[in-house]
Design an enzyme around this catalytic site. Structure first.
Site, mmCIF file in Angstrom:
data_model
loop_
_atom_site.group_PDB
_atom_site.id
_atom_site.type_symbol
_atom_site.label_atom_id
_atom_site.label_comp_id
_atom_site.label_asym_id
_atom_site.label_seq_id
_atom_site.Cartn_x
_atom_site.Cartn_y
_atom_site.Cartn_z
ATOM 1 C CG ASP A 8 18.284 46.207 -9.920
ATOM 2 O OD1 ASP A 8 18.715 45.613 -10.868
ATOM 3 O OD2 ASP A 8 17.800 47.253 -10.620
ATOM 4 C CG ASN A 50 15.182 51.201 -9.608
ATOM 5 O OD1 ASN A 50 15.248 50.082 -10.512
ATOM 6 N ND2 ASN A 50 14.624 52.192 -10.632
#
Length: 366
Positions: free
Chosen positions: A244, A254
């Site tokens: 992300d 993440n």
């Protein structure tokens, strides 16, 4: 990608030319349903409630959210409000902020009368570019899988471990971590994927297993705590995950649990790769531990949804009444644990030097 033989993207413009259609990912894998977004607020709600999720798709949905706002009110005040409101929905995924700033850059100089058409056009462009970017990520990651396959006994599959869902459901098409997997499978490379269930929202079980199965890719669902065991026994050839947010120094945020997979991979000598588009790189941060980590509802930990034998989808409690729960949605994997980053421009080390080697234009602005 295809569901039931029908090609789908995760988001598209409806036939009326203004509203936006999404696949409701909170209904998968038991029901395939779509939702029509008609307002900026509905787009924001879809992001917040994870009807759409995955960093790239969040960004594209936000871009269409701005378009919906401009269709209703193209004023400067409306533009500023839409961007600020959408940005607050998910704090960790940098693609959200990136897409909104892309929309601001295009729309702010225009007159109010020009903004609606321009907003829809640019949101569609961002969506198309995401598809092309993810396709290139797959092409670049394919070489890594081919190299492993070349060292295997003929006919023996390459075993890949994934975490969370970084598939086409997390993007507009192809996915990030799954794109090399799909490219390798389509090229005839024998593969098998271990799919982490990925508690607490079970995106691996609900989404990754769903889309791999729809594509005909051999896979096995495993509980989150099984990854280290599988690596110790030589059952995993490579780990590929999405992210992300990646800092300029190569630290990776993440889905919670990614850090533990990276530790196990480091200890067992299994290569650990992170797949991402350029829009996921946060060039303003060097330290991954400064990334804001979203704390989500305790209910995601305390409850589970599933399908009964009778076909009903129900939610059940799994903890004692009154039990408290914490729910950090992401963790940070330091760059030192990452074998490499797979991007649309190639594969690089998880470091300043590695990223700048692929994105030299950032030297002037970083």
């Amino acid at each position: 990608m295809k569901i039931g033989g029908t090609p789908y993207r995760t988001i598209w413009l409806s036939e009326d030319g203004t509203s936006v259609v999404i696949i409701d990912q909170t209904r998968l894998p038991h029901r395939f349903e779509t939702v029509t977004l008609r307002t900026m607020e509905e787009a924001a709600q879809a992001i917040l409630t994870m009807q759409v999720r995955g960093a790239p798709l969040i960004g594209v949905t936000a871009a269409f959210g701005v378009a919906l706002a401009m269709q209703a009110d193209p004023s400067d005040a409306s533009l500023d409000h839409a961007i600020a409101f959408l940005a607050r929905q998910r704090p960790t995924a940098v693609n959200l902020r990136w897409a909104l700033e892309e929309m601001r850059h295009v729309l702010a100089p225009l007159s109010a009368g020009e903004r609606s058409d321009a907003a829809y056009a640019h949101a569609a462009r961002i969506a198309d570019e995401d598809v092309a970017t993810c396709k290139r990520i797959g092409e670049n990651g394919l070489a890594l899988i081919r190299d492993i396959a070349a060292k295997k006994i003929p006919g023996q599959p390459v075993n890949i471990l994934t975490h969370c869902n970084a598939g086409w459901l997390a993007c507009v098409d192809w996915g990030t971590a799954t794109s090399p997997i799909y490219h390798a499978h389509d090229a005839g490379v024998a593969l098998h994927v271990f799919v982490d269930e990925t508690r607490p929202r079970n995106q691996g079980a609900a989404l990754t297993a769903f889309e791999l199965g729809a594509h005909g890719l051999p896979h096995t669902l495993v509980c989150d705590n099984a990854g280290g065991h599988l690596m110790q026994h030589g059952d995993v050839d490579i780990v590929i995950v999405g992210t992300d947010r990646v800092t300029a120094a190569g630290d990776v945020a993440n889905k919670i649990g990614t850090y533990l997979k990276a530790l196990a991979a480091k200890d067992t000598g299994v290569p650990f790769y992170v797949a991402l588009p350029h829009s996921t790189i946060d060039w303003t941060l060097d330290d991954g531990f400064k990334i804001p980590i979203e704390e989500r509802s305790a209910d995601e930990v305390l409850k589970l949804a599933g399908r009964t034998a009778g076909g009903d989808v129900v939610t059940v409690d799994i903890a004692p009444e009154g039990c408290r729960a914490a729910n950090p949605a992401f963790d940070v994997t330091p760059a030192r644990l990452v074998t490499g980053l797979i991007t649309e421009r190639g594969v690089c080390a998880a470091s300043h030097a590695g990223l700048l080697g692929l994105y030299p234009e950032r030297r002037a602005v970083s």
